[in-house]
Motif scaffolding. Sequence first.
Motif, PDB file in Angstrom:
ATOM      1  N   GLY A 110       0.823  -1.211   0.000  1.00 46.62           N
ATOM      2  CA  GLY A 110       0.000   0.000   0.000  1.00 46.62           C
ATOM      3  C   GLY A 110       0.853   1.255   0.000  1.00 46.62           C
ATOM      4  N   LEU A 111       1.899   1.241   0.809  1.00 51.40           N
ATOM      5  CA  LEU A 111       2.815   2.378   0.858  1.00 51.40           C
ATOM      6  C   LEU A 111       3.483   2.586  -0.494  1.00 51.40           C
ATOM      7  CD1 LEU A 111       4.381   4.532   2.533  1.00 51.40           C
ATOM      8  CD2 LEU A 111       6.038   2.735   3.030  1.00 51.40           C
ATOM      9  N   MET A 112       3.919   1.502  -1.125  1.00 53.64           N
ATOM     10  CA  MET A 112       4.573   1.610  -2.417  1.00 53.64           C
ATOM     11  C   MET A 112       3.604   2.080  -3.495  1.00 53.64           C
ATOM     12  SD  MET A 112       7.609   1.030  -1.793  1.00 53.64           S
ATOM     13  CE  MET A 112       7.614   1.255  -0.044  1.00 53.64           C
ATOM     14  N   GLY A 113       2.358   1.662  -3.387  1.00 50.07           N
ATOM     15  CA  GLY A 113       1.345   2.101  -4.347  1.00 50.07           C
ATOM     16  C   GLY A 113       1.145   3.607  -4.285  1.00 50.07           C
ATOM     17  N   TYR A 114       1.099   4.140  -3.065  1.00 51.05           N
ATOM     18  CA  TYR A 114       0.976   5.592  -2.918  1.00 51.05           C
ATOM     19  C   TYR A 114       2.230   6.302  -3.406  1.00 51.05           C
ATOM     20  CZ  TYR A 114      -3.336   5.476  -0.186  1.00 51.05           C
ATOM     21  OH  TYR A 114      -4.626   5.319   0.220  1.00 51.05           O
ATOM     22  N   ALA A 115       3.380   5.680  -3.210  1.00 42.79           N
ATOM     23  CA  ALA A 115       4.643   6.306  -3.608  1.00 42.79           C
ATOM     24  C   ALA A 115       4.688   6.563  -5.105  1.00 42.79           C
ATOM     25  CB  ALA A 115       5.815   5.419  -3.190  1.00 42.79           C
ATOM     26  N   GLU A 116       3.994   5.744  -5.868  1.00 39.55           N
ATOM     27  CA  GLU A 116       3.967   5.929  -7.319  1.00 39.55           C
ATOM     28  C   GLU A 116       3.392   7.297  -7.706  1.00 39.55           C
ATOM     29  OE1 GLU A 116       5.127   4.009  -9.873  1.00 39.55           O
ATOM     30  OE2 GLU A 116       6.061   2.848  -8.275  1.00 39.55           O
ATOM     31  N   ASN A 117       2.589   7.873  -6.845  1.00 36.54           N
ATOM     32  CA  ASN A 117       1.961   9.167  -7.143  1.00 36.54           C
ATOM     33  C   ASN A 117       2.855  10.359  -6.850  1.00 36.54           C
ATOM     34  OD1 ASN A 117      -0.412   7.808  -7.854  1.00 36.54           O
ATOM     35  ND2 ASN A 117      -1.104   7.799  -5.723  1.00 36.54           N
ATOM     36  N   TYR A 118       4.079  10.115  -6.374  1.00 37.64           N
ATOM     37  CA  TYR A 118       4.963  11.204  -5.969  1.00 37.64           C
ATOM     38  C   TYR A 118       6.292  11.108  -6.718  1.00 37.64           C
ATOM     39  CZ  TYR A 118       1.663  11.863  -2.170  1.00 37.64           C
ATOM     40  OH  TYR A 118       0.529  12.095  -1.452  1.00 37.64           O
ATOM     41  N   PRO A 119       6.410  11.757  -7.879  1.00 35.80           N
ATOM     42  CA  PRO A 119       7.651  11.691  -8.667  1.00 35.80           C
ATOM     43  C   PRO A 119       8.864  12.188  -7.886  1.00 35.80           C
ATOM     44  CG  PRO A 119       5.919  12.827  -9.904  1.00 35.80           C
ATOM     45  CD  PRO A 119       5.389  12.548  -8.533  1.00 35.80           C
ATOM     46  N   GLU A 120       8.653  13.199  -7.032  1.00 37.76           N
ATOM     47  CA  GLU A 120       9.791  13.728  -6.264  1.00 37.76           C
ATOM     48  C   GLU A 120      10.305  12.688  -5.258  1.00 37.76           C
ATOM     49  OE1 GLU A 120       6.076  14.996  -4.003  1.00 37.76           O
ATOM     50  OE2 GLU A 120       6.666  14.889  -6.100  1.00 37.76           O
ATOM     51  N   LEU A 121       9.426  11.816  -4.800  1.00 36.91           N
ATOM     52  CA  LEU A 121       9.828  10.753  -3.885  1.00 36.91           C
ATOM     53  C   LEU A 121      10.634   9.698  -4.645  1.00 36.91           C
ATOM     54  CD1 LEU A 121       9.721   9.475  -1.088  1.00 36.91           C
ATOM     55  CD2 LEU A 121       7.552   8.428  -1.721  1.00 36.91           C
ATOM     56  N   LYS A 122      10.152   9.307  -5.824  1.00 41.48           N
ATOM     57  CA  LYS A 122      10.853   8.293  -6.618  1.00 41.48           C
ATOM     58  C   LYS A 122      12.229   8.781  -7.053  1.00 41.48           C
ATOM     59  CE  LYS A 122       7.685   7.539  -9.714  1.00 41.48           C
ATOM     60  NZ  LYS A 122       6.872   6.978 -10.791  1.00 41.48           N
ATOM     61  N   ALA A 123      12.404  10.107  -7.178  1.00 37.70           N
ATOM     62  CA  ALA A 123      13.682  10.677  -7.600  1.00 37.70           C
ATOM     63  C   ALA A 123      14.635  10.900  -6.422  1.00 37.70           C
ATOM     64  CB  ALA A 123      13.446  12.007  -8.322  1.00 37.70           C
ATOM     65  N   ASN A 124      14.158  10.764  -5.197  1.00 36.33           N
ATOM     66  CA  ASN A 124      14.958  11.007  -3.996  1.00 36.33           C
ATOM     67  C   ASN A 124      16.039   9.923  -3.846  1.00 36.33           C
ATOM     68  OD1 ASN A 124      15.385  10.406  -0.952  1.00 36.33           O
ATOM     69  ND2 ASN A 124      14.678  12.526  -1.045  1.00 36.33           N
ATOM     70  N   LYS A 125      17.285  10.351  -3.625  1.00 38.30           N
ATOM     71  CA  LYS A 125      18.425   9.428  -3.520  1.00 38.30           C
ATOM     72  C   LYS A 125      18.249   8.455  -2.351  1.00 38.30           C
ATOM     73  CE  LYS A 125      22.845   8.212  -4.145  1.00 38.30           C
ATOM     74  NZ  LYS A 125      22.905   6.805  -4.387  1.00 38.30           N
ATOM     75  N   SER A 126      17.805   8.921  -1.208  1.00 40.97           N
ATOM     76  CA  SER A 126      17.602   8.033  -0.054  1.00 40.97           C
ATOM     77  C   SER A 126      16.560   6.967  -0.373  1.00 40.97           C
ATOM     78  CB  SER A 126      17.156   8.827   1.173  1.00 40.97           C
ATOM     79  OG  SER A 126      18.173   9.683   1.595  1.00 40.97           O
ATOM     80  N   PHE A 127      15.502   7.386  -1.052  1.00 46.53           N
ATOM     81  CA  PHE A 127      14.446   6.449  -1.425  1.00 46.53           C
ATOM     82  C   PHE A 127      14.979   5.394  -2.391  1.00 46.53           C
ATOM     83  CE2 PHE A 127      10.386   5.274  -3.500  1.00 46.53           C
ATOM     84  CZ  PHE A 127       9.624   5.031  -2.369  1.00 46.53           C
TER      85      PHE A 127
END
Length: 195
Positions: A110-127
């Motif tokens: 569920g958390l990963m599914g929501y993460a798909e909606n946040y391009p800035e999160l997917k681009a984050n180096k820590s992530f």
Amino acid sequence: MMKHLKWIVPVALVALILGNAAGAYNKFVDGDVLVDQEWSQVETQYQRRFDLIPNLVQTVKGVADFEQGTLVAVTEARAAALGAMKQVSQTGDVASFERSNMVFGSALRGLMGYAENYPELKANKSFQDLQVQLEGTENRITTARTRYNEAVASYNRSIRRFPGRLWAAAFGFEPRDAFEAAAGAESAPKVDFGS
């Protein structure tokens, strides 16, 4: 001479039986210890996975305005699965751990599914770093579970075969539980944060 022969046969028979019992007992102990060692490896890999989750949650909180309920669900499911894992060493209840782990996997998906909606999160180096670590951990978990199941199967075979079955019952050795696919296991947690 015949007098001594009367004693040699029964003594030899008793020695043979005792030797067989000792050999069987030692084999069961070795198998039981190996199962415990392999379980420790499973715990180590799951612990690694559980330890990555707080970092994941903090990274998500820091980058995206995330729904708080999702983060709480992941955190609570992690705590429940961690507690169930620690109980396995005392109770041997692998199935209970597997059920709580499935709940945790669902919350993580569920958390990963929501993460798909946040391009800035997917681009984050820590992530991205956490993605690599979680993928590696999932592979390690699979390997550790496979080795644990192999050790359990070998041990269980040894206490079910004849004459081991008789000695296992006499010495109190019981079959051990292996990991089995739980309902919904066909959709195991996928760690894909989109590159």
